[in-house]
Design a protein around this motif. Structure first.
Motif, PDB file in Angstrom:
ATOM      1  N   ARG A   1       0.850  -1.180   0.000  1.00 26.04           N
ATOM      2  CA  ARG A   1       0.000   0.000   0.000  1.00 26.04           C
ATOM      3  C   ARG A   1       0.890   1.235   0.000  1.00 26.04           C
ATOM      4  O   ARG A   1       1.887   1.284   0.728  1.00 26.04           O
ATOM      5  N   VAL A   2       0.494   2.215  -0.799  1.00 21.75           N
ATOM      6  CA  VAL A   2       1.335   3.380  -1.066  1.00 21.75           C
ATOM      7  C   VAL A   2       0.620   4.644  -0.627  1.00 21.75           C
ATOM      8  O   VAL A   2      -0.564   4.850  -0.940  1.00 21.75           O
ATOM      9  N   HIS A   3       1.347   5.497   0.086  1.00 21.54           N
ATOM     10  CA  HIS A   3       0.832   6.797   0.496  1.00 21.54           C
ATOM     11  C   HIS A   3       0.811   7.716  -0.723  1.00 21.54           C
ATOM     12  O   HIS A   3       1.670   8.576  -0.907  1.00 21.54           O
ATOM     13  N   PHE A   4      -0.191   7.490  -1.538  1.00 25.91           N
ATOM     14  CA  PHE A   4      -0.452   8.327  -2.709  1.00 25.91           C
ATOM     15  C   PHE A   4      -1.944   8.577  -2.711  1.00 25.91           C
ATOM     16  O   PHE A   4      -2.729   7.673  -2.978  1.00 25.91           O
ATOM     17  N   HIS A   5      -2.352   9.788  -2.348  1.00 29.85           N
ATOM     18  CA  HIS A   5      -3.769  10.078  -2.206  1.00 29.85           C
ATOM     19  C   HIS A   5      -4.445   9.990  -3.574  1.00 29.85           C
ATOM     20  O   HIS A   5      -4.257  10.859  -4.432  1.00 29.85           O
ATOM     21  N   ALA A   6      -5.218   8.931  -3.759  1.00 30.33           N
ATOM     22  CA  ALA A   6      -5.876   8.678  -5.040  1.00 30.33           C
ATOM     23  C   ALA A   6      -7.283   9.264  -5.017  1.00 30.33           C
ATOM     24  O   ALA A   6      -7.947   9.262  -3.978  1.00 30.33           O
ATOM     25  N   PRO A   7      -7.772   9.767  -6.143  1.00 28.50           N
ATOM     26  CA  PRO A   7      -9.148  10.279  -6.179  1.00 28.50           C
ATOM     27  C   PRO A   7     -10.139   9.244  -5.649  1.00 28.50           C
ATOM     28  O   PRO A   7     -10.046   8.048  -5.966  1.00 28.50           O
TER      29      PRO A   7
ATOM     30  N   VAL B   1       0.221  15.508  -9.777  1.00 26.34           N
ATOM     31  CA  VAL B   1       1.324  14.565  -9.990  1.00 26.34           C
ATOM     32  C   VAL B   1       0.822  13.186 -10.414  1.00 26.34           C
ATOM     33  O   VAL B   1       1.592  12.218 -10.439  1.00 26.34           O
ATOM     34  N   LEU B   2      -0.460  13.087 -10.759  1.00 20.92           N
ATOM     35  CA  LEU B   2      -0.951  11.852 -11.352  1.00 20.92           C
ATOM     36  C   LEU B   2      -0.258  11.624 -12.697  1.00 20.92           C
ATOM     37  O   LEU B   2       0.150  12.585 -13.366  1.00 20.92           O
ATOM     38  N   PRO B   3      -0.125  10.368 -13.126  1.00 19.89           N
ATOM     39  CA  PRO B   3       0.471  10.127 -14.447  1.00 19.89           C
ATOM     40  C   PRO B   3      -0.229  10.884 -15.567  1.00 19.89           C
ATOM     41  O   PRO B   3       0.412  11.309 -16.535  1.00 19.89           O
ATOM     42  N   GLU B   4      -1.538  11.069 -15.433  1.00 23.02           N
ATOM     43  CA  GLU B   4      -2.299  11.867 -16.394  1.00 23.02           C
ATOM     44  C   GLU B   4      -3.117  12.892 -15.613  1.00 23.02           C
ATOM     45  O   GLU B   4      -4.271  12.648 -15.267  1.00 23.02           O
ATOM     46  N   PRO B   5      -2.545  14.064 -15.304  1.00 21.25           N
ATOM     47  CA  PRO B   5      -3.276  15.083 -14.540  1.00 21.25           C
ATOM     48  C   PRO B   5      -4.566  15.484 -15.248  1.00 21.25           C
ATOM     49  O   PRO B   5      -4.639  15.485 -16.486  1.00 21.25           O
ATOM     50  N   PRO B   6      -5.590  15.823 -14.495  1.00 23.92           N
ATOM     51  CA  PRO B   6      -6.889  16.128 -15.111  1.00 23.92           C
ATOM     52  C   PRO B   6      -6.873  17.457 -15.850  1.00 23.92           C
ATOM     53  O   PRO B   6      -6.150  18.384 -15.484  1.00 23.92           O
ATOM     54  N   THR B   7      -7.663  17.537 -16.876  1.00 19.23           N
ATOM     55  CA  THR B   7      -7.855  18.814 -17.571  1.00 19.23           C
ATOM     56  C   THR B   7      -8.994  19.610 -16.944  1.00 19.23           C
ATOM     57  O   THR B   7      -9.136  20.797 -17.214  1.00 19.23           O
ATOM     58  N   ASP B   8      -9.792  18.950 -16.118  1.00 15.93           N
ATOM     59  CA  ASP B   8     -10.941  19.588 -15.471  1.00 15.93           C
ATOM     60  C   ASP B   8     -10.862  19.304 -13.972  1.00 15.93           C
ATOM     61  O   ASP B   8     -11.543  18.422 -13.457  1.00 15.93           O
ATOM     62  N   LEU B   9     -10.023  20.059 -13.266  1.00 12.78           N
ATOM     63  CA  LEU B   9      -9.850  19.815 -11.837  1.00 12.78           C
ATOM     64  C   LEU B   9     -11.129  20.068 -11.041  1.00 12.78           C
ATOM     65  O   LEU B   9     -11.471  19.248 -10.179  1.00 12.78           O
ATOM     66  N   PRO B  10     -11.876  21.153 -11.275  1.00 16.03           N
ATOM     67  CA  PRO B  10     -13.124  21.314 -10.528  1.00 16.03           C
ATOM     68  C   PRO B  10     -14.081  20.133 -10.708  1.00 16.03           C
ATOM     69  O   PRO B  10     -14.744  19.714  -9.755  1.00 16.03           O
ATOM     70  N   GLY B  11     -14.131  19.581 -11.925  1.00 15.78           N
ATOM     71  CA  GLY B  11     -14.992  18.430 -12.148  1.00 15.78           C
ATOM     72  C   GLY B  11     -14.548  17.222 -11.348  1.00 15.78           C
ATOM     73  O   GLY B  11     -15.376  16.475 -10.806  1.00 15.78           O
TER      74      GLY B  11
END
Length: 385
Positions: A303-309, A352-362
């Protein structure tokens, strides 16, 4: 967002603004317009909770200038936002190119940490909605674990006594109760709830307690029900929940899983990694260390301390610990009384996700909707105002 527990407790849900890069007041106000208000609009709610991260320079400005504080309060109100909690764990520089262990500085042996936290408490007392019962502030679990000689432990304990006295003084001056919550985190002096009981037991429970981060709890392979029972038996209150998920690799020896983990091994944040065997929990201080041999790949799941959505799965075959978060929420709210009243969604790792979101508010709105559905599923009623 507010919810009513069957026992009558108002439970506040919001998201943490440490996901946004802003270390001056203008930047904080700009992020309210660019992100927080659009999140509220996506959710179609009249009021959205936001747990503010106010870096040290912002806190200094707000403390010195009552007009600046009034401006921030007015901006929150005009955008349909409310603040009942602050995240005072990072002191400054949380979005530098490399943060890693610097996030634990200054620690609780340093006068600067006490001053910053009490200044945050004074600011929060002014920002609290008139009808909010109390405010909360999360902070680091004393320090990174090494070095931690007995002199450091004694200095930190004295600081916590002064913190309690300072919070009592703020309550006397303002009539608002602010509680500070220490957040157990892998690799720190306080990693687990058992260590929290030992290190924080005997402190003023009216003003000091624990910030339970569900990601950290999962990384340490703590069972949610046992952890909550341990805290309750010790009289250590859960002041605040950080609703968060870790990343899990069921078979870290699988080349596909290792490749997916490698894509999460980014340079900014520390990603402590743990492996569970039948006898113990093995530790690596960072994911790159684990992948380079600090953890055996055949010892059990990592388990990795990486806060996932909260609402989305990572790259297969990785998965999140959302099931653990469900158990934490049930332990806190699926009973005759609410164990805590502040929930903060804290996914600061979007960038810092491998594919950062283009719509952060969403994305943030989707996380809050996920949390809302869990709370209403446990019998809480959403306040539509």
């Amino acid at each position: 967002m507010r919810f009513l527990h069957p026992d009558g407790t108002t439970v506040h849900l919001g998201y943490c603004s440490n996901v946004h890069q802003a270390e001056d007041l203008e930047g904080v106000i700009a992020q309210l317009a660019a992100y927080a208000e659009p999140v509220r609009e996506r959710l179609d709610v009249g009021r959205l909770g936001i747990g503010l991260w106010l870096a040290h320079p912002v806190v200094s400005e707000l403390t010195a200038d009552q007009g600046a504080l009034a401006r921030l309060k007015a901006e929150l109100r005009s955008r349909g936002l409310e603040t009942v909690t602050l995240n005072a764990f990072p002191y400054a520089g949380f979005h530098r190119e490399v943060v890693k262990k610097d996030v634990y500085l200054p620690d609780w042996t340093d006068e600067a940490r006490l001053t910053y936290t009490l200044d945050c408490a004074r600011i929060l007392a002014e920002l609290l909605p008139d009808d909010a019962e109390r405010g909360s502030i999360s902070t680091l679990p004393l320090a990174w674990r090494d070095p931690w000689p007995s002199a450091s432990a004694e200095a930190a304990r004295r600081a916590l006594d002064r913190l309690s006295d300072g919070l009592a003084g703020i309550e006397d001056d303002t009539g608002r109760r602010i509680r500070v919550a220490f957040e157990p985190e892998p690799g720190c002096v306080v990693e687990t709830t058992a260590q929290a009981v030992r290190a924080l037991g005997g402190l003023d429970p009216d003003r000091l307690g624990v910030c339970l981060d569900a990601c950290h709890l999962a990384v340490q392979f703590e069972h949610p029900a046992a952890a909550l029972r341990r805290l309750a038996d010790a009289g250590l209150p859960v002041v605040k929940l950080q609703a968060s998920c870790a990343v899990e690799a069921e078979d870290p020896a699988d080349p596909v899983a290792r490749a997916a983990l490698r894509r999460l091994a980014e340079p900014r944040f520390l990603h402590q990694t743990r492996a569970a065997t039948s006898a113990e929990v093995l530790a690596a201080d960072d994911l790159p260390d684990a992948l380079d041999g600090a953890l055996p790949a055949d010892s059990g799941p990592w388990r990795v301390h990486f806060h996932a959505p909260l609402h989305a799965e990572p790259e297969p075959p990785l998965r999140t610990t959302a099931d653990q978060l469900d158990q934490v929420l049930a332990g806190l709210f699926d009973g005759p009384s609410a164990v805590t009243d502040h929930i903060e969604v804290e996914t600061y790792t979007w960038s810092v996700l491998p594919e950062p979101p283009t719509d952060l508010p969403g994305g943030i709105a989707a996380e809050l909707a996920w949390a809302r559905d869990r709370l209403t599923g446990l019998g809480l009623k959403e306040d539509p105002s």
